[in-house]
Motif scaffolding. Sequence first.
Motif, PDB file in Angstrom:
ATOM      1  N   PRO A 103       6.465   3.737   6.120  1.00 15.31           N
ATOM      2  CA  PRO A 103       5.214   4.138   6.750  1.00 15.31           C
ATOM      3  C   PRO A 103       4.062   4.123   5.771  1.00 15.31           C
ATOM      4  CG  PRO A 103       7.005   5.649   7.316  1.00 15.31           C
ATOM      5  CD  PRO A 103       7.516   4.742   6.234  1.00 15.31           C
ATOM      6  N   ASP A 104       2.888   3.839   6.302  1.00 11.59           N
ATOM      7  CA  ASP A 104       1.675   3.779   5.493  1.00 11.59           C
ATOM      8  C   ASP A 104       0.724   4.845   5.967  1.00 11.59           C
ATOM      9  OD1 ASP A 104       2.040   0.356   6.028  1.00 11.59           O
ATOM     10  OD2 ASP A 104       2.509   1.408   4.174  1.00 11.59           O
ATOM     11  N   PRO A 107      -9.341  -5.090   3.552  1.00 11.88           N
ATOM     12  CA  PRO A 107      -9.908  -4.106   4.476  1.00 11.88           C
ATOM     13  C   PRO A 107      -8.936  -2.975   4.787  1.00 11.88           C
ATOM     14  CG  PRO A 107     -10.415  -6.327   5.208  1.00 11.88           C
ATOM     15  CD  PRO A 107      -9.432  -6.463   4.080  1.00 11.88           C
ATOM     16  N   LEU A 108      -7.661  -3.322   4.991  1.00 10.93           N
ATOM     17  CA  LEU A 108      -6.659  -2.293   5.240  1.00 10.93           C
ATOM     18  C   LEU A 108      -6.509  -1.379   4.026  1.00 10.93           C
ATOM     19  CD1 LEU A 108      -4.581  -1.175   7.189  1.00 10.93           C
ATOM     20  CD2 LEU A 108      -2.927  -2.814   6.285  1.00 10.93           C
ATOM     21  N   GLY A 109      -6.625  -1.955   2.828  1.00  7.42           N
ATOM     22  CA  GLY A 109      -6.538  -1.144   1.613  1.00  7.42           C
ATOM     23  C   GLY A 109      -7.660  -0.132   1.509  1.00  7.42           C
ATOM     24  N   THR A 110      -8.895  -0.559   1.798  1.00  8.62           N
ATOM     25  CA  THR A 110     -10.011   0.387   1.723  1.00  8.62           C
ATOM     26  C   THR A 110      -9.908   1.435   2.820  1.00  8.62           C
ATOM     27  OG1 THR A 110     -11.395  -1.115   3.044  1.00  8.62           O
ATOM     28  CG2 THR A 110     -11.589  -1.275   0.655  1.00  8.62           C
ATOM     29  N   GLN A 111      -9.424   1.057   3.983  1.00 10.37           N
ATOM     30  CA  GLN A 111      -9.215   2.026   5.050  1.00 10.37           C
ATOM     31  C   GLN A 111      -8.193   3.078   4.628  1.00 10.37           C
ATOM     32  OE1 GLN A 111      -8.012  -0.363   8.400  1.00 10.37           O
ATOM     33  NE2 GLN A 111      -9.806  -1.674   8.192  1.00 10.37           N
ATOM     34  N   LEU A 114       0.816  -1.214   0.000  1.00  9.99           N
ATOM     35  CA  LEU A 114       0.000   0.000   0.000  1.00  9.99           C
ATOM     36  C   LEU A 114       0.845   1.257   0.000  1.00  9.99           C
ATOM     37  CD1 LEU A 114      -2.792  -1.083   2.514  1.00  9.99           C
ATOM     38  CD2 LEU A 114      -3.130  -0.514   0.102  1.00  9.99           C
ATOM     39  N   SER A 115       2.046   1.191   0.566  1.00 15.72           N
ATOM     40  CA  SER A 115       2.914   2.356   0.567  1.00 15.72           C
ATOM     41  C   SER A 115       3.427   2.666  -0.836  1.00 15.72           C
ATOM     42  CB  SER A 115       4.093   2.138   1.516  1.00 15.72           C
ATOM     43  OG  SER A 115       4.930   1.100   1.045  1.00 15.72           O
ATOM     44  N   ARG A 116       3.277   1.728  -1.744  1.00 15.07           N
ATOM     45  CA  ARG A 116       3.721   1.927  -3.117  1.00 15.07           C
ATOM     46  C   ARG A 116       2.569   2.235  -4.059  1.00 15.07           C
ATOM     47  NH1 ARG A 116       6.993  -0.318  -0.010  1.00 15.07           N
ATOM     48  NH2 ARG A 116       9.219  -0.425  -0.377  1.00 15.07           N
ATOM     49  N   SER A 117       1.451   1.544  -3.902  1.00  9.70           N
ATOM     50  CA  SER A 117       0.285   1.820  -4.757  1.00  9.70           C
ATOM     51  C   SER A 117      -0.970   1.317  -4.079  1.00  9.70           C
ATOM     52  CB  SER A 117       0.433   1.149  -6.124  1.00  9.70           C
ATOM     53  OG  SER A 117      -0.747   1.315  -6.888  1.00  9.70           O
ATOM     54  N   VAL A 118      -1.813   2.247  -3.639  1.00 11.40           N
ATOM     55  CA  VAL A 118      -3.064   1.862  -3.000  1.00 11.40           C
ATOM     56  C   VAL A 118      -4.018   1.252  -4.017  1.00 11.40           C
ATOM     57  CG1 VAL A 118      -5.074   2.684  -1.730  1.00 11.40           C
ATOM     58  CG2 VAL A 118      -2.815   3.604  -1.193  1.00 11.40           C
ATOM     59  N   ILE A 119      -4.206   1.950  -5.137  1.00 11.19           N
ATOM     60  CA  ILE A 119      -5.138   1.465  -6.150  1.00 11.19           C
ATOM     61  C   ILE A 119      -4.658   0.151  -6.750  1.00 11.19           C
ATOM     62  CG2 ILE A 119      -4.123   2.755  -8.077  1.00 11.19           C
ATOM     63  CD1 ILE A 119      -6.974   3.210  -9.100  1.00 11.19           C
ATOM     64  N   GLY A 120      -3.336   0.012  -6.922  1.00 13.49           N
ATOM     65  CA  GLY A 120      -2.793  -1.237  -7.457  1.00 13.49           C
ATOM     66  C   GLY A 120      -3.015  -2.396  -6.507  1.00 13.49           C
TER      67      GLY A 120
END
Length: 423
Positions: free
Chosen positions: A415-416, A314-318, A267-273
């Motif tokens: 960090p995220d 779930p962490l991604g949508t958050q 997620l720290s690199r690409s949330v949408i990906g």
Amino acid sequence: MTSSTERRGWLSVLSVALGSFVLVLSEFLPIGLLPAIARGLHVDIGTAGLMVVATGLTGAVAAPVVTVATSRVDRRVVLVALTALLVVADALAAVAPSFWVLLVARMLLGVGIGGFWSIGAGIAGRLVAPSAVIRATSFITAGISVATVVSLPLGAFVSSLASWRLAFVIGGGLGVVALGLQVAMLPRIPATQAVRFATLGGLLRIPRARVGLIAAVFLFVAQFAAYTYVSPYLEEMVRVDADTVTIALLVFGIAGIIGNFAAGWTLSRSVIGTIGVAKAVLAASVVLLPLAAQSVVAVFVLLAVWGFVWGALPLGTQTWMSNASPGSSESGLALFVTTIQLAIAGGSVLGGAAVTSFGLATDFWFSGAVAVVGAVVLVWLGQRRPSSPAVTGGTATTAGPATTAAIRLPGAGDPDPVCTPAP
């Protein structure tokens, strides 16, 4: 802040994290118990699935109602009361003489879930020093994520050893521990703002937040249309015994925990990906499960893959929602919780209808189709980057990637973005 005050603050965070963990655990425990509950209370599997629906719908209503009704009440009092309601709900479920009494218990739990998530999500900043807020928030988030993925195997494990009622006894017992910690450790947390129903739609004025809510709806509908009926699938289609079901669900849960922490890196690199790829893999996994039912090894592999990507989602949508509205208040969280709970209930209803009308295989294929559509919609809408006002505490401000705070998840690399807890 003195060392004793700091220690008390962290114990307060632990009490909230444990409360969140037990609430999520109690919400999803019946999924691993569906076959046993259906047999014990003499209802079919589709009807037993209404337990998940009842909790989700009640939580969806309770999130905004509890937020508004208690907005002037000390947050300590509210959190303690909601945890006490959890204990009552699990106790009633453990002794329920009929399915309808069990449904009432699940609705009481829904009230606790909706209110607790809306209020407890941002409470860390009131309990610890400013320099520790980010880490404290990650503890609460981790508790929710872990509960999401261990509830199903735990329920199945308990069911294989003893009565399904024991699972609710365990949930209630953990709730008593959380309640005791909260009573002993939580300080007074005065309410800081009055919330009205008119202010609950703040997130809807933020385009990227709307995309996040849409993505969450597709995700949770897809997940719970299939996830609710994993135990029946293993028993009826794969035809394995109760011990093997427990092991399979444990594999799913462990993979989910690993996926949760792995998402800290991706997620720290690409949330949408991360979200798009995870949704696509989830879709492929659930679609293939009915086709692989003749091979236990293949089923285990697919469950592990499914659990891994679900642990990240779930962490991604958050994270997406936090990026879209980094200063979201309790009113914004209430809307997010309502959306998630409605999606969980909707997924369970649609899954139950598919199972009852067309069978388990159709339910899994339907779930995969919803996940694919959700991935396409997310990528299509998510690539648009209009400048938009972010509503923070009722004031419009300009939000962009640079405004996102950061937390370090356990086991993560860089960090995220700060994540607000969700189901």
